[in-house]
Design an enzyme around this catalytic site. Structure first.
Site, PDB file in Angstrom:
ATOM      1  N   ASP A   1       0.819  -1.206   0.000  1.00 30.60           N
ATOM      2  CA  ASP A   1       0.000   0.000   0.000  1.00 30.60           C
ATOM      3  C   ASP A   1       0.862   1.269   0.000  1.00 30.60           C
ATOM      4  OD1 ASP A   1      -2.713   1.041   0.327  1.00 30.60           O
ATOM      5  OD2 ASP A   1      -2.068   1.702   2.310  1.00 30.60           O
ATOM      6  N   GLU A   7       1.984   0.394  -4.724  1.00 32.46           N
ATOM      7  CA  GLU A   7       0.952   1.344  -5.160  1.00 32.46           C
ATOM      8  C   GLU A   7       1.484   2.777  -5.140  1.00 32.46           C
ATOM      9  OE1 GLU A   7      -3.408   3.034  -3.733  1.00 32.46           O
ATOM     10  OE2 GLU A   7      -1.777   2.752  -2.329  1.00 32.46           O
TER      11      GLU A   7
END
Ligand code: CA
Length: 646
Positions: free
Chosen positions: A359, A388
């Protein structure tokens, strides 16, 4: 109260028992532990393994006043190299070295306290279940199904309500409440996912988020070693992993190195003064998350690359909290750094993972992220990690990919990045009216950016995800555009990711972009649902059509070497038609997008270099055969996907 008494009694017995054993314990070196002792409140990682390349492991030990203790270990092949005190008296960090000769087994760690008393904690080193090389990560041969676990299927209503947690119960009428989906719900529907043609599953995080609200999304973890009991148990997670493995499918774990949830257990007693950044935020935020004084990130993600970035901006980006309910972990603290790396490896090893999705990749310290990814890849040479970075700028996508020559010398060790740029190119290309610089040219030039990437086929591309408006909504309910976008996604040199429900045209028309709505319940996942997308019951013809379309494409893609690894050639869009080919020696796949409503007679002479003249090709969707000659009739708006492989 009864529990407390029992715990105290157990502790007392344990202490008395350990005192009696003190003398004999020291003489009996490396004897198997016959009685497991758990005097210590918390030891993390909770166990470890023999046989890693990195021989060191650092244990976090948390217990009242354990900082005063002297620790000893007597186990052949394991040495306690160093003990570190923390700022809080209630922590000790133990550096263990595990030699190549150490055997799997249990041993006791003895904590000698100043008052002559002892605490004993049994620790285990396990054998590794498979060779490091056999942890094969996702790659361009895979198609990934992204799931929001709370919203997919509720297989176990018994875990909907778990006593003692801050957010209680489920409410399916509320978009930001929990809805009851769980790990078993995913496991129960692997037939459906596999049948559609997916080969990898990425569930959003399932570790515990014991937060007072919004816990369903999973990105505010309050214990990095514990599965959220509302999603199930560690055994349920392992079952999902092993069921996927037996289907030769891959499990991708969604991990978060940047932040934790405000209610993380360590927030009430942090080991170090710099364990998280802006620790003062915690006091301010405990009772009011929306406290405006919270130092949140400035979200200026380009400060990671910008050669002109001020230190102030970069620090504001990296050290600020992601949001007021998510404390920013300080990876410059070496104990925190070890903690996160070991936690990731613990999960790879425990679940036999086929990849990690990390993330908010640009938010932690980037030097740490390079070490993090490098440490994992060092142990698992064939593994995959995707980071990400929510940016539409290909330069940033390129920056994070392993091996890219960066101006600042940064080497990420990260195999895969997320292709937000391609997502936007595809949506714009199909939504816009054709003109010199609008429409299909966006896709064409978007893919042309691949020259900047070290390895385009290792980049993960998608049309939507758990944070973005659903693709069917982005196309304003245009099924043909949705299909063209999907077929393109599944043909270009990328690792495709598709969000659950795309196959049944799930939407967020009511409030486009609303997170709770994007993550709508999958029909059929709950007892009593009138529509069941798993069986097809109650689906519209359009929904069934999309399911069938994706199933055809994905199942073709599964064994298409041309799409996995082939050469790519594409031709500049003309008159609303865009032709792209993927080729190996034995297979050519041609993807033709036609945006025209009128019938087009496509002159094929322009595509001579594809070497298809006179060949018979098969339509992957309809299985009709066409001969590639002088021209090809395109009689409807949509994509035509042809192959030379029968
Ligand atoms: Ca449930």
């Amino acid at each position: 109260m009864k529990t407390l008494k029992l715990t105290l009694l157990t502790l007392l017995v344990a202490i008395v028992f350990s005192c009696q054993e003190t003398t004999s314990e020291k003489k009996v070196v490396s004897e198997p532990v016959t009685k497991i002792q758990n005097d210590i409140e918390k030891v993390e990682p909770p166990h470890w393994w023999i046989g890693f390349k990195n021989k060191n492991v650092q244990l976090l030990v948390k217990h009242p006043n354990i900082g005063k203790a002297t620790a000893t270990i007597n186990y052949t092949g394991v040495s306690l190299v160093e003990t570190h005190k923390a700022d809080s008296p209630n922590y000790l960090f133990l550096d263990l070295e595990i030699s190549g000769t150490a055997k799997a087994g249990q041993f006791n760690i003895i904590f000698q306290l100043g008052d002559q008393s002892e605490l004993i904690q049994t620790y285990e080193l396990k054998s590794r279940e498979k060779a490091a090389e056999d942890y094969v990560g996702f790659n361009s041969s895979d198609a990934t199904y992204l799931i929001t676990p709370d919203r997919f299927a509720n297989a176990n209503p018994n875990n909907d309500f778990v006593k003692g947690l801050l957010e209680q119960g489920i409410d399916r009428t509320e978009d930001y409440a929990r809805h009851g989906g769980d790990l078993q719900g995913i496991t129960n529907h692997l037939d459906y996912i596999e049948d559609l043609g997916f080969t990898a599953v990425w569930p959003c995080p399932v570790l515990i988020n014991d937060m007072p609200s919004g816990s369903y999304h999973g990105y505010a973890m309050t214990d990095f070693y514990k599965v959220d009991p509302r999603f199930g148990t560690l055994e349920d997670y392992k079952k999902l992993a092993s069921d996927l493995d037996s289907r030769e499918m891959k499990l991708i774990m969604d991990q978060v190195a940047n932040h934790c949830g405000l209610e993380h257990w360590w927030m009430k007693d942090l080991p170090f003064k710099d364990w998280v950044n802006y620790q003062g935020n915690y006091e301010k935020n405990r009772d009011n998350w929306s406290n405006e004084k919270t130092l949140t990130s400035n979200h200026r993600r380009t400060t990671n690359q910008d050669l002109y970035a001020s230190k102030k901006d970069n620090q504001g980006m990296t050290d600020g909290w992601f949001v007021s309910g998510m404390p920013d972990l300080n990876q410059r603290n070496p104990f925190m750094a070890n903690y996160i790396i070991q936690n990731s490896i613990w999960w790879v090893e425990t679940l036999g993972l086929g990849g990690i999705r990390q993330d908010t990749y640009p938010y932690p310290d980037k030097e740490f992220m390079s070490n993090w990814a490098g440490s994992i890849m060092e142990e698992y040479p064939n593994f995959s990690i995707v980071g990400e970075e929510w940016s539409y700028n290909p330069l940033l996508i390129a920056y994070w990919q392993d091996g890219h020559k960066n101006a600042d010398g940064y080497d990420s060790n990260l195999k895969s990045t997320m292709d937000f740029a391609m997502q936007k190119h595809i949506v714009d290309a199909l939504n816009e009216e054709e003109s010199w610089d609008l429409g299909l040219i966006k896709m064409y030039e978007g893919l042309a950016n691949d020259f900047a990437y070290t390895s385009p086929k290792d980049i993960m591309a998608f049309l939507d995800n758990h944070d973005k408006s659903r693709v069917y909504t982005e196309f304003n309910g245009d099924i043909r555009n949705t299909k063209m976008a999907l077929s393109y996604l599944l043909t270009i040199p990328r690792i495709p990711q598709i969000y659950y429900g795309t196959e049944i045209l799930m939407d967020d028309f009511d409030n486009p972009g609303d997170h709770g709505l994007i993550r709508t319940d999958f029909p059929g996942g709950w007892a009593g649902d009138t529509v069941n997308a798993f069986t097809g019951e109650g689906l519209s013809d359009a929904q069934k059509g999309m399911q069938a379309y994706l199933k055809k494409l994905l199942n073709y893609r599964k064994s298409s070497e041309a799409i996995h690894d082939g050469k790519t050639i594409h031709f500049g869009p003309q008159d609303g038609v865009y032709v792209l080919a993927r080729m190996t020696e034995n297979e050519t796949v041609v993807h033709i997008i036609n945006k025209n409503e009128d019938t087009q007679d496509l002159d094929l002479s322009r595509f001579e270099e594809l070497g298809l003249n006179g060949k018979i090709l098969k339509n992957i969707i309809t299985e009709e055969q066409v001969k590639w000659n002088n021209s090809l009739v395109l009689n409807q708006k949509g994509s035509l996907i042809l192959t030379t492989k029968f």
